[in-house]
Structures are given as C-alpha cells and as structure tokens.
Write an enzyme that holds these catalytic residues in place. Structure first.
Site, short mmCIF file in Angstrom:
data_model
loop_
_atom_site.label_atom_id
_atom_site.label_comp_id
_atom_site.label_asym_id
_atom_site.label_seq_id
_atom_site.Cartn_x
_atom_site.Cartn_y
_atom_site.Cartn_z
CB THR A 302 -5.28 -18.35 8.24
OG1 THR A 302 -4.93 -18.16 6.84
CG2 THR A 302 -4.23 -18.10 8.96
CD GLN A 332 -2.96 -18.35 3.28
OE1 GLN A 332 -2.84 -19.60 2.83
NE2 GLN A 332 -3.08 -17.16 3.55
CD GLN A 354 1.45 -19.14 2.29
OE1 GLN A 354 2.08 -20.09 1.89
NE2 GLN A 354 1.54 -17.87 2.33
CG ASP A 355 1.13 -17.87 7.56
OD1 ASP A 355 2.16 -17.67 7.54
OD2 ASP A 355 -0.37 -17.95 7.32
CG ASP A 376 4.68 -14.21 5.10
OD1 ASP A 376 5.27 -13.73 5.22
OD2 ASP A 376 3.21 -13.78 5.01
NE ARG A 445 5.32 -11.61 3.14
CZ ARG A 445 4.69 -12.46 2.07
NH1 ARG A 445 5.06 -11.17 1.17
NH2 ARG A 445 3.91 -12.95 2.42
CD1 TRP A 447 -0.18 -9.88 6.50
CD2 TRP A 447 -0.59 -10.82 8.49
NE1 TRP A 447 -1.48 -10.32 7.01
CE2 TRP A 447 -1.75 -10.57 8.16
CE3 TRP A 447 -0.01 -10.81 10.27
CZ2 TRP A 447 -2.29 -11.93 9.26
CZ3 TRP A 447 -1.47 -11.21 11.31
CH2 TRP A 447 -2.33 -12.00 10.75
#
Length: 540
Positions: A302, A332, A354-355, A376, A445, A447
């Site tokens: 990531t 990610q 994502q990310d 996220d 949420r 992490w």
C-alpha cells in the site's frame, strides 16, 4: 606514600564516589521507577530506561524523564535500523526487496523524527510539546506501516527477525507519547479559535500569492522550474524537476515547480529532506499525474503503490489531479501518500478506488479538493482536515461496501484524526446509475483501536447508510475506544436517529467539543497556514 600513589588513590575515591549510589541518587531511582510505573508499558520502561540510565543522570523533572524516554527509543530505533540493513542480503524475491525498501525508508524516518524531537526540545530553537507529539506519533506510525507492508505482500515471516525489536520500539515511543502528553499545556490543548476565514494578504509576496490566486498563466518567470509535455519547459517529467529541487542548498526558501497542462504518466516521490516544494498546475482538469501501481499485482505494498509519495515538509500543491487508475478489482491502490508535515493541498483532485488518499502521518490540510473512491478511501494516521471539499463515493465491485474513512490512530495519546468540515459527500455518476440499495456506504470504520474521524457541518447524501458507521470486518474491534463524531450535518443522509449506539460514537453536543476538530483545534492551523496563502476557516 608517594605523590603518584596518593593521586591514584584520590582518583579512585572520586570515581567510586561517582559510581556509588548516594541517598540522593537512591531517591532519584525511586522517582524514576515511580514515573516508569505510570507509563503504558512499565516493564519496557524499566528495562530500557531505568536500567540503562547513569546514576548521575537521574531526572528530577518530568521534562528530563521525557528526554530519557526519547533517548531510549532512539537507541532501539538505531538497533532496528541496523537489523534491517543486515536483512538486505537475505532478500530473495522482488516482494522481499519491496518490503525491505519500504521498511528501511520508514525506520530511517523514525530515527530522524526521534532525533529531531530530542534536538528541538534541547536546542535553542525549541519546539512546542504539540510539535513533539506530532513527530513522535509519526515515528510510531512508521513502525506500524512497515509491518503492514509485509502483510500486504503476504510475507510476514520475512521481517520476523526485527519484529521483537520493533515491538519494544513501539512500546518505548508509546511511553514517550504518554509522558509528552502529560506535559502539553492547557493553552496547546485548548487552541482558541475564531470563526474567521483567512485570505492571503500580508504573509506572502505578491508573486507568491499569484501562484495560488486566480489565473497562473503568467507565473512562468516566477517559478523555479517548469515542467511541460510539449517541451516548452525545462523538464519533461515532474520527477526530474523534483530531483532538481532536491539538489539545492537547504536555505528554507520555497521551490516552486510549475506543471503545465498535460497528463503525466509517472510515479513521483518527494523525499524527506526535500522541503518547501510547491507543485502548481493549470487546474485539476488540465494537469494530471497518474499511475496504476497496486497491491493486487503482488509487486507493491500500500505504501509503495502511491502515484505521489510526499515526505518533505511544508509541501504545497495547487490545481493538480493525482490519480491511480488500477481500478476497483486491484485492491489497495493509492493516488496520494503524504507524510509531509504542515502540508497543504488546494483545489486538487484525488482519484482512485480503494485507499485513494493515504494521509500517513503529521499535519495536513485539504481545501476545495475533490476526493473519489470506494473502500477506506481517506485513511491514515495524520491530523488531517478536509475543508470545503467534495467527497465522491464511486461504484465498487459486487460484494464490496463503500467506506469513506479508515483512520489509523494507534493509541489514546496521539493528536491525530480525520476531520471533514463544511464539505459534501455525494455519489459519483456511476454510483447514481446503480440499483437502489445495491451498494452500502458508511462514513468510516475503525482501522485501528483508537481511530478518530469526525464529520462536521457537511452535506450528506442519501447514499449514507442510516447507521452511519461500520464495524471492522463484522467484529467489535475498537467500538469502545474509537472516536467517531458528527456535528450539525445536513442533507438526507445526516439524520442521527438510527446511528450506531457504540460507546465510541458521539453526536457532538456543543461548540466547545466540535472546535477540537477544527483547523485550529486539531493542529493549531492559525500558526502555520497563513504563510501558505491558502484561504481557510480556523473555527467552525
């Protein structure tokens, strides 16, 4: 007895007197032991701080005890760094090489943060306790990010030799955060904030203001470097101009890189030490920096997937799109990773799935930006404020749930968090076309155990699930220790009637509490944002 023998005897007596504990040093030992017992990890403190302290260096003030903790953490960080260097010869695959490269870079940053904190607290140009808390938090987050990379590429055993040492390092930094947190003054905790909007004026030279205000068509002569796809600038790639900026002497002056309109397919990196770099584009629709690195390919973590990785302090970007085009199936895939302290992103766009935006560490401000993603897609452990931004939720792959924030606060002593303020949360065009109820969308949420995200005075579209917030993987992880908050939001998705009833969720009841998550409350923005010339609201 000869004179020589007498002198030797006297010298031995002096040495013994220094080494022999006195009543005073015994009292200091008791004080040191008592302070260690108050830390989150008392056994680690006793092992690495108490037992290694010289009898004549026992502290009699908490500030000195803080420095001893930083010194112990620094020694352990250097030990971990040495272990990582020796691990290089054991890299057998590209994945191992990638993880090793990430961890080496991250732990070097941890060493620099600890060194800088210690030097600043002791030196003539003293920093504040708030600065120290920021840098210590960054040091701790770097250790966790290294571990996460080995998990991304499914080789956790590769860094196993340094795990025990890094565990002790994390505990030492956590102790230091707790000690430093106790020293934070009431003034620094309760930053007074007026509801004023600051606009560039007396803090900047006229030429510098024009880089951020209105048209920038005439700023070529004021820029230190110009990047152009058509060959009209001094550089053809953004990274080449960044590398050129890194060669200058560290005078503290801004280095302005004008990036003319065009699509630049490259991954850029501004290394720690290359400070005060400004990237000024022709607008988010015209200047695009794009890549497609992703974890799903098996080649990147990531951390290393980022199209733009920013580590140098006081970075400013204006009028640029940072994109990662890997797509929703690749997992990610970061468009921006920023660990730049006192960084500003103004009228920029961040596109991914994502990310998308990795606000990794330190203090960051986003103003009038567009952020799009699915899972996220605003995450990390910085103190980050998104003000007057448009947050676009995209269509994920079947079976996925959209999560806007995943904040990574590791312990209760860190002054980090994600604050979305005076912004709008909206569906992207492709999500609008999806069947009603096909995809769920949540504000965030947990992490990490102490995740902290707040949404204030923002418009929430009907796509936001009535519960508002999601658990992590269906577990009860962090529900009692996180801090998720909402304050005076509006729109069809803003009703608090059906919100989660976790201990960590807060319908923020008053202005005083809400101001903790403003630009000035979260990171004393009034003290550093004016110098960038970017407009901002420091209060609610």
């Amino acid at each position: 007895m000869s004179i020589t023998t007498l002198l030797i005897s006297l010298l031995l007596c002096i040495i013994l007197s220094l080494l022999t504990p006195t009543a005073s040093s015994s009292s200091s030992d008791e004080q040191l032991s008592s302070w260690c017992k108050e830390t989150p990890n008392p056994d680690t403190c006793a092992r690495f701080v108490t037992r290694t302290a010289h009898p004549n260096s026992r502290p009699n003030q908490r500030a000195a005890f803080r420095e001893m903790n930083i010194e112990a953490a620094l020694r352990k960080a250097l030990d971990v760094q040495s272990q990582l260097i020796s691990l290089k010869s054991k890299c057998r695959t590209p994945r191992e090489t990638t993880v090793w490269g990430d961890c080496t870079k991250l732990h070097a940053s941890t060493v620099r943060h600890l060194n800088s904190t210690l030097s600043c607290l002791r030196g003539p140009a003293r920093c504040t306790d708030f600065d120290a808390q920021t840098w210590l938090s960054s040091a701790l987050t770097n250790v966790e990010t290294c571990r996460a990379g080995s998990t991304d590429l499914k080789i956790p055993g590769f860094v196993a030799p340094v795990v025990e040492s890094s565990n002790h390092l994390s505990e030492l930094i956590t102790n230091t955060l707790a000690v430093n947190g106790a020293l934070l003054t009431a003034e620094e905790k309760e930053n007074a904030s007026a509801d004023d909007e600051f606009v560039p004026n007396r803090w900047m030279k006229r030429g510098e203001r024009k880089l951020l205000e209105g048209s920038i068509a005439s700023v070529d002569i004021r820029a230190d470097a110009v990047v152009a796809k058509d060959g009209s600038g001094g550089f053809a790639t953004v990274q080449a101009a960044i590398d050129f900026a890194a060669k200058r002497n560290e005078s503290g002056e801004r280095f302005v890189i004008r990036v003319k309109r065009g699509v630049y397919v490259e991954n850029i990196e501004i290394l720690d030490g290359n400070h005060n770099v400004w990237l000024v584009g022709d607008g988010m629709a015209d200047t695009v920096i794009t890549g497609d690195r992703n974890v799903g390919s098996g080649s990147y973590t990531t951390f290393s997937s980022a199209t733009a990785g920013i580590d140098g302090a006081r970075f400013v970007a204006r009028g640029i799109t940072f994109a990662n085009t890997a797509g929703p199936e690749k997992g990610q895939a970061v468009a921006l990773r920023s660990a730049s302290d006192l960084a500003v992103f103004y009228q920029c766009s961040f596109q991914g799935y994502q990310d998308t935006v990795f606000v990794q560490t330190q203090r960051q401000f986003f103003r009038e930006c567009h952020v799009s993603g699915t899972v996220d897609f605003i995450f990390g452990n910085a103190a980050a404020v998104f003000q007057k931004c448009l947050i676009f939720v995209r269509k994920p792959i079947l079976g996925q749930t959209n999560i806007i924030t995943a904040q990574g606060r590791l312990n209760a002593f860190e002054h980090t968090g994600i604050s979305i303020h005076n912004s709008k949360i909206l569906p992207s065009p492709e999500l609008k076309m999806a069947a009603p109820g096909q995809f769920e969308t949540y504000l965030g949420r947990p992490w990490m155990k102490y995740s902290r995200s707040v949404i204030m005075k923002s418009y929430l579209d009907r796509i936001v699930n009535p519960a508002g917030w999601s658990k992590w993987g269906g577990t009860d992880f962090g529900l009692n220790t996180l801090y998720f908050g909402e304050y005076k939001n509006f729109g069809p998705g803003s009703s608090l009637t059906s919100r989660v009833n976790w201990k960590g969720f807060h319908a923020i009841p008053d202005v005083v509490t809400a101001k903790h998550f403003t630009v000035n409350g979260l990171y004393a923005g009034r003290s550093w944002l004016p110098s960038t010339g970017v407009p901002f609201n420091d209060g609610l």
